[in-house]
Design a protein around this motif. Sequence first.
Motif, PDB file in Angstrom:
ATOM      1  N   UNK A 190       0.813  -1.212   0.000  1.00 28.91           N
ATOM      2  CA  UNK A 190       0.000   0.000   0.000  1.00 28.91           C
ATOM      3  C   UNK A 190       0.848   1.265   0.000  1.00 28.91           C
ATOM      4  N   UNK A 191       2.093   1.131   0.428  1.00 27.20           N
ATOM      5  CA  UNK A 191       2.987   2.285   0.434  1.00 27.20           C
ATOM      6  C   UNK A 191       3.823   2.363  -0.834  1.00 27.20           C
ATOM      7  N   UNK A 192       3.571   1.455  -1.768  1.00 31.46           N
ATOM      8  CA  UNK A 192       4.297   1.469  -3.031  1.00 31.46           C
ATOM      9  C   UNK A 192       3.830   2.618  -3.916  1.00 31.46           C
ATOM     10  N   UNK A 193       4.490   2.757  -5.048  1.00 32.53           N
ATOM     11  CA  UNK A 193       4.200   3.896  -5.933  1.00 32.53           C
ATOM     12  C   UNK A 193       3.112   3.562  -6.946  1.00 32.53           C
ATOM     13  N   UNK A 194       2.046   2.899  -6.488  1.00 33.90           N
ATOM     14  CA  UNK A 194       0.940   2.568  -7.373  1.00 33.90           C
ATOM     15  C   UNK A 194      -0.014   3.753  -7.504  1.00 33.90           C
ATOM     16  N   UNK A 232      -5.893   4.760  -8.221  1.00 37.54           N
ATOM     17  CA  UNK A 232      -6.897   3.865  -8.778  1.00 37.54           C
ATOM     18  C   UNK A 232      -6.671   2.427  -8.327  1.00 37.54           C
ATOM     19  N   UNK A 233      -5.421   1.988  -8.316  1.00 36.93           N
ATOM     20  CA  UNK A 233      -5.121   0.614  -7.913  1.00 36.93           C
ATOM     21  C   UNK A 233      -5.186   0.445  -6.399  1.00 36.93           C
ATOM     22  N   UNK A 234      -4.812   1.482  -5.653  1.00 39.06           N
ATOM     23  CA  UNK A 234      -5.004   1.433  -4.198  1.00 39.06           C
ATOM     24  C   UNK A 234      -6.485   1.232  -3.880  1.00 39.06           C
TER      25      UNK A 234
END
Length: 241
Positions: free
Chosen positions: A218-222, A225-227
């Motif tokens: 969840x802390x990634x650079x997504x 929209x994907x979160x």
Amino acid sequence: MPIKGSDMKKKRKLPDAADHEHRSKITSFTRPKIRGARPSSVGGDKLFSSKKCLAWFHEYAGPDQVVGPDAMEKFCEDIGVEPENIIMLVLAWHLEAASMGFFTKEEWLRGMTTLQCDCTQRLQSKLDYLRGELNDATAFKNIYRYAFDFARDKDQRSLDMDTAKSMLSLLLGRTWPLFSVFHQFLEQSKYKGMNKDQWYNVLEFSRTINSDLSNYDEDGAWPVLLDEFVEWQKTRSASSS
């Protein structure tokens, strides 16, 4: 879909030369590299002929020197491929076509020369090759990225959501286990379109994230929209357990 009949008869204004040159540059980074596409003899014919290829183009091209929507349907019929078949998207990628539903003379000659196809029979003999491109991870990534600029309205920076869902279904529907769930999420979401960053990241997500979402950071650079998709799916899963 790449060149669906009902879609082709809408809008799609033929670009002028300057506009076409500009848009070709947008997708230049995805240009295909043909592996092993050597001159070949099909059915005892001579080697590839540019003159024959040009004459083949003119069988379909109208007065504007372009294969347009109606002619595209006839072209698909002649090569034995449904207009909505993903192979038509792969072919458009090889031709570096800038606009859905149109092949210009320059695109046709450039792409068909590289493919060494100067007639219907030769292109038919390359259909398995084009289909095989989808099994090559690098080629597929380039085709997927190309599809964004190919399918979007050229006066918009994003894909409208209906088009995005159709193209995602075409490209990922048969290979991504979570596609049907993601499609449901898009159906009920507030999003009216998908920008290029979101589009690119959906492919990365489909390739790297487990079907149970267990390795999603969840802390990634997504993109958001994907979160939101992950949160939505986890909530659904929790309520049904």
